[in-house]
Design an enzyme around this catalytic site. Sequence first.
Site, PDB file in Angstrom:
ATOM      1  N   ARG A  32       0.834  -1.210   0.000  1.00 20.01           N
ATOM      2  CA  ARG A  32       0.000   0.000   0.000  1.00 20.01           C
ATOM      3  C   ARG A  32       0.869   1.260   0.000  1.00 20.01           C
ATOM      4  NH1 ARG A  32      -4.223  -3.141   3.453  1.00 20.01           N
ATOM      5  NH2 ARG A  32      -2.979  -2.841   5.316  1.00 20.01           N
ATOM      6  N   ASP A  90     -16.179  -3.072  -3.987  1.00 23.02           N
ATOM      7  CA  ASP A  90     -16.181  -4.288  -3.165  1.00 23.02           C
ATOM      8  C   ASP A  90     -17.626  -4.778  -3.081  1.00 23.02           C
ATOM      9  OD1 ASP A  90     -13.928  -5.470  -0.971  1.00 23.02           O
ATOM     10  OD2 ASP A  90     -16.000  -6.047  -0.569  1.00 23.02           O
ATOM     11  N   CYS A 144      -3.324 -13.923  -2.838  1.00 26.22           N
ATOM     12  CA  CYS A 144      -2.984 -14.422  -1.498  1.00 26.22           C
ATOM     13  C   CYS A 144      -3.264 -15.926  -1.432  1.00 26.22           C
ATOM     14  CB  CYS A 144      -3.744 -13.665  -0.421  1.00 26.22           C
ATOM     15  SG  CYS A 144      -5.520 -13.750  -0.621  1.00 26.22           S
TER      16      CYS A 144
END
Length: 389
Positions: free
Chosen positions: A207, A245, A332
Site C-alpha cells: 500500500r 467491493d 494471497c
Amino acid sequence: MGEIILKKGEDRRIKSGHLWIFNNEIEEVRDFMPDDPILKIVSAEGRVLGTGYYNKHSLIAARILSWKDESIDRAFLLRRIKEAKNLRESLYPDLNCYRLVYSEADFLPGLIIDKYNEYFSIQILTTGMEYLTPLILEALNELAGPAGVILKNDSSFRTLENLQLYVKVASGEIPRTVEIDERGIRYKVDLLEGQKTGFFCDQKENRLLLRDISRGKKILDCFSYTGGFALNALKGDAASVMAVDSSSRALELLTENAALNGYEKKLTIEKADCFDKLKELRGERFDIIVLDPPAFIKSKNKVKEGIKGYIEINISAMKMLAPRGVLVTCSCSYHLSEDDFLAMLRISAGRSRRQFRLSRLTSQAPYHPVLLAMPETRYLKCAFLQAVN
Ligand code: SAH
C-alpha cells in the site's frame, strides 16, 4: 508424554527446519492420550528430534513446536510470544497494528495473533493449538495486558482439523470498532464481524508503494475492503479513486474511514461484484488499477479453476489501463506459487495484447515473516506491472 516414531529416513525434512510431519511418515504412535496432543517426535533410530502436537485426523498429522524435548507449558508459550513481539518491535517500533504471531514462522504452528492497538484478535487453526488456547490467553494477558481479546475462530481451515467454527470474546470488552493508525492513515477495524481478523496488515508495504506513485493519477481499487489501498492512494494525492467491493459492511467502514481522514471528496465507492464491474467499466481508462482479490484457490485440487478467475480479472484490468498505466495485482492463494502467478500474468498480458514491465514483485509485510525452510509460509504475491505503451 507420548511419542511419535518416524519411519526410517522420514526425519530429513524435519532436520532441514520444516515443521510438518505427514501421516504416511509415521511408523508408530506410542502412549498417546486422546486429551493431550503433545508428544515427543523421535527418529527411527530413537533420537529425539523435538516436541510437537498430533492429530490423527489431519493430513498434516503432527507439527513441531520445539526442537528440544521440553514441556509445552505457559512459560514456553510466554517465551515464544515474547520472541515474536521483540521481532515486531525491532521491525516497526512505532506501529500499533501488526501480526504479532504468524503461526509456523514464529514456531507456533496453527496460531495467529493480530494486534490492533490494545486489542488482540486470535485465530486458532489446529487441534493442538486449540488445546493450548487457555495457556496462550494467559501468556498474552501477562505479556501485553490487552484491553480485549477475541477468538476469531471462524476460518474454514479449522474444518480440516475437525474443529468447530466460532467467534468469542475471550477477555475484556471488544468495542464495535477499534481505531488503528497505519503510516498516517486512520482506520476503523471491526474485530467481531470483519473479514479474517479484521484488517489485512499483510499488504502494508505494498500500500505504501502505491502511495508513492499515486500523485495526480486516476485510480481503480478492486476488492477494496475497508480502503487499505484506496486511502493510501488518496494520501499520495491521487486525482480520483474508485473503490469497488461486494461487502456492504466493508464499504460502510470505508465510508467512515474516508471521513476520518478527510478523503471523501475524491473517492467514489461502488458496491458490486468486481468481475461484473470490470466488464461494465470496459470503456474507461485508469492510470493505476489495483486487484487484491480474496484467495480464489482454496485447495490444491482447485488450482486450475482458481487461475481462470485470476486470468479473467487481470485481462480486464490490463485492457483498461491508460498508456504506461500500472497494474498492482495480487494473489494471497497459498496454493499458487510465485512462478505460476507470473505465468498467469503472462497469459493475461498476451490475451490483453499489451506488454508490461515487471517493476516490482513483492510479498507480505515482514511482520508476517517467511521461514526459509518452509516455503508454505510465503503466500502473498504482489506484482507492479507497468504497461510499455
Ligand atoms: N485490498 C484490501 C483487502 C482485500 S480482501 C485491503 O487492503 O484491505 C478481499 C476483498 O474482496 C474483501 O473485502 C471481500 O469483500 C471482497 N470480495 C470478495 N469477492 C468479491 C467479488 N466477487 N467482488 C467484489 N468484492 C469481492
